[in-house]
Write a protein that holds these residues in place. Sequence first.
Motif, PDB file in Angstrom:
ATOM      1  N   ALA A   1       0.973   3.084   5.566  1.00  0.00           N
ATOM      2  CA  ALA A   1       1.944   1.824   4.962  1.00  0.00           C
ATOM      3  C   ALA A   1       2.720   1.127   5.859  1.00  0.00           C
ATOM      4  N   ALA A   2       3.523   1.855   6.608  1.00  0.00           N
ATOM      5  CA  ALA A   2       4.394   1.356   7.696  1.00  0.00           C
ATOM      6  C   ALA A   2       3.698   0.566   8.889  1.00  0.00           C
ATOM      7  N   VAL A   3       2.549   1.016   9.163  1.00  0.00           N
ATOM      8  CA  VAL A   3       1.727   0.068  10.193  1.00  0.00           C
ATOM      9  C   VAL A   3       1.338  -1.082   9.596  1.00  0.00           C
ATOM     10  N   THR A   4       0.886  -1.149   8.367  1.00  0.00           N
ATOM     11  CA  THR A   4       0.287  -2.177   7.677  1.00  0.00           C
ATOM     12  C   THR A   4       1.306  -3.282   7.363  1.00  0.00           C
ATOM     13  N   THR A   5       2.418  -2.768   7.272  1.00  0.00           N
ATOM     14  CA  THR A   5       3.754  -3.573   6.970  1.00  0.00           C
ATOM     15  C   THR A   5       4.101  -4.355   8.226  1.00  0.00           C
ATOM     16  N   LEU A   6       4.151  -3.539   9.453  1.00  0.00           N
ATOM     17  CA  LEU A   6       4.389  -4.022  10.508  1.00  0.00           C
ATOM     18  C   LEU A   6       3.424  -5.035  10.947  1.00  0.00           C
ATOM     19  N   ILE A   7       2.019  -4.812  10.803  1.00  0.00           N
ATOM     20  CA  ILE A   7       1.157  -5.741  11.307  1.00  0.00           C
ATOM     21  C   ILE A   7       1.210  -7.163  10.404  1.00  0.00           C
ATOM     22  N   ALA A   8       1.498  -7.131   9.097  1.00  0.00           N
ATOM     23  CA  ALA A   8       1.662  -8.135   8.097  1.00  0.00           C
ATOM     24  C   ALA A   8       3.029  -8.943   8.585  1.00  0.00           C
TER      25      ALA A   8
END
Length: 152
Positions: free
Chosen positions: A9-16
């Motif tokens: 979830a942190a990686v997805t948020t960072l990419i967004a």
Amino acid sequence: MLTFHVPKAAVTTLIAIASFVATTASYALGPSDPQDKTYQCAVAGQTWGCGDAKPSQAVRIEERLQPGPRAAYAIHTGVPKAEAIAKARAGGEVPIRQVVRITTRQLSPAEQWDRVNGRYVSPWEKVEVLSSAPDSGPGPVAQGDKPVTVKR
């Protein structure tokens, strides 16, 4: 060897967030294509970077030799202007020497967009005749966009 474990979830948020920042930065720089900029100013309602609300104008004064009907017809059929006027003079036709004021205005972004898309745009040159008199004889003739001073 060192291994980092980051939640998905942190990686997805960072990419967004990175994607949003990159997209916002590209819009902040403005359109690089002049036609896209014209579209943004004229159609999309963008106000920054579109220049003045009023188009600028340039005024110049020129002296022109207007051929009579016989010379105008000869020019229309392909005879050079100077030769057509000379032949018409020999036949008794007198051309008219006019002093004109030419006001050239810059097209607004909406007019530029219309012109790019092939739609009719009002003329950007307005010609006003300041004085008009029969020409007294052969002399220099204003040609092109340069004003010419004629001494008499």
